[in-house]
Design a protein around this motif. Structure first.
Motif, PDB file in Angstrom:
ATOM      1  N   THR A  85      -5.722 -44.048 -10.048  1.00 36.74           N
ATOM      2  CA  THR A  85      -7.083 -44.380 -10.492  1.00 36.74           C
ATOM      3  C   THR A  85      -7.508 -45.777 -10.054  1.00 36.74           C
ATOM      4  N   VAL A  86      -6.630 -46.780 -10.163  1.00 37.76           N
ATOM      5  CA  VAL A  86      -7.080 -48.128  -9.786  1.00 37.76           C
ATOM      6  C   VAL A  86      -7.344 -48.230  -8.276  1.00 37.76           C
ATOM      7  N   HIS A  88      -8.401 -45.709  -6.442  1.00 40.51           N
ATOM      8  CA  HIS A  88      -9.645 -44.950  -6.290  1.00 40.51           C
ATOM      9  C   HIS A  88     -10.862 -45.745  -6.761  1.00 40.51           C
ATOM     10  N   MET A  89     -10.735 -46.385  -7.925  1.00 43.84           N
ATOM     11  CA  MET A  89     -11.913 -47.061  -8.472  1.00 43.84           C
ATOM     12  C   MET A  89     -12.224 -48.369  -7.739  1.00 43.84           C
ATOM     13  N   MET A  93     -15.947 -48.756  -6.393  1.00 44.29           N
ATOM     14  CA  MET A  93     -16.827 -49.860  -6.771  1.00 44.29           C
ATOM     15  C   MET A  93     -17.239 -50.661  -5.535  1.00 44.29           C
ATOM     16  N   ASN A 114     -14.052 -57.471  -7.825  1.00 45.56           N
ATOM     17  CA  ASN A 114     -13.593 -56.072  -7.897  1.00 45.56           C
ATOM     18  C   ASN A 114     -12.094 -55.981  -7.661  1.00 45.56           C
ATOM     19  N   CYS A 118      -9.390 -54.717 -10.546  1.00 47.60           N
ATOM     20  CA  CYS A 118      -8.563 -53.519 -10.380  1.00 47.60           C
ATOM     21  C   CYS A 118      -7.074 -53.848 -10.389  1.00 47.60           C
TER      22      CYS A 118
END
Ligand code: HEM
Lengths: 136, 139
Positions: A85-86, A88-89, A93, A114, A118
């Motif tokens: 997830t980190v 991906h995010m 972002m 960003n 993350c």
């Protein structure tokens, strides 16, 4: 202006690799695009499992929650969920920032923030999960 | 220029999509929602991070997390996070279908968009119901 004759017409239409490396608004080329797809594919089963585990932990006290989150299977699934997830995010972002922020210095500041965000969220979550598994 | 305009007969039909008659396409709304839910989930990871950290720290830290999770605001935040996660995942699956080159037809597009929102609302309802029952129903 229009110097294109059959003689000077390009033989092929692909841009030389050296010219496109590191291009794009975030200067990262196509690597991020591929990473975003991979983390999306992996994210589907991981998200489903994370939701099920989350439901399972509802209303339990700390001892029970720590025991479940620290068990091998649940711990590994949650570690994979967080890491996937980190990554991906961060890319997600970054995409939002480069879409809406034209100003170069504001953009770079936000991209930096960003990355920090993350990495922090990722490392703190991984630290907590490892602590739950190994009681460091 | 002005001359030509003056001589033209008055136009009575709507000449461009107007706010009062414009129907927002569902596919457009779903596109926006995918980005908005992604944005929400980004900050939602703070909640997940707090949850893990609290469990790792001990009973007192976990009690604080549970106090927040049980408060009205906490319940709304968790419900919103749950829906965002489910909606974004279904929307993401839609993106992955598109990546294979499928699902772009006029009917498929609409069908996928409708399935995303109906599916996310239905699944969120189911998850919330299970969560409600797991917490012991109304106490
Ligand atoms: C908590 C977990 C997640 C977070 C924090 C997250 C975050 C984000 C963010 C910030 C974006 C950028 C939005 C945009 O560019 O419009 C994004 C895009 C995307 N997400 Fe996620 N996401 C998560 C889970 C997932 C999952 C499970 C999937 C599974 C399919 C997924 C699939 C996608 C796809 C395909 C895109 C790219 C959309 C595009 O190309 O426009 N995401 N995500």
């Amino acid at each position: 202006m229009s110097g294109i004759t059959p003689d000077s017409a390009p033989k092929h239409f692909r841009t030389a690799l050296a010219k496109v490396r590191g291009r794009g608004a975030a200067k990262s080329g196509t690597g991020d695009f591929w990473m975003q797809r991979m983390t999306s594919v992996a994210g589907v089963p991981l998200t489903i499992m994370a939701i099920v585990i989350g439901i399972f932990l509802l209303g339990r006290n700390q001892a029970a929650a720590a025991q479940i989150l620290g068990s091998p299977l649940v711990g590994i699934i949650m570690l994979l969920f967080v890491i996937c997830t980190v990554v991906h995010m961060k890319i997600g972002m970054q995409e939002i920032v480069v879409d809406y922020v034209p100003d170069e210095s504001t953009k770079l500041t936000l991209l930096l923030a960003n990355t920090f965000f993350c990495w922090s969220v990722g490392v703190i979550s991984v630290y907590a999960l490892l602590k739950l598994s190994f009681g460091l | 220029m002005a001359d030509t305009l003056d001589r033209r007969a008055p136009v009575t039909r709507p000449i461009s999509p107007h706010l009062q008659i414009y129907r927002l396409p569902l596919t457009l709304v779903m596109s926006g929602l995918h980005r908005i839910t992604g944005f929400v989930l980004y900050f939602g990871m703070l909640l997940v991070c707090w949850w893990f950290l609290a469990a790792a720290q001990g009973p007192n830290a976990y009690a604080k997390f549970q106090w927040f999770a049980g408060s009205i605001i906490g319940q709304i935040v968790i419900l919103g996070y749950t829906w965002s996660l489910i909606h974004h995942t279904l929307g993401g699956i839609r993106h992955l279908i598109w990546d294979t080159g499928r699902g772009f037809g006029p009917q498929e597009r609409e069908w996928l968009a409708a399935a995303t929102i109906i599916g996310s609302l239905a699944l969120t309802f189911v998850v919330a119901l299970i969560g409600y029952l797991a917490m012991g129903g109304s106490r």
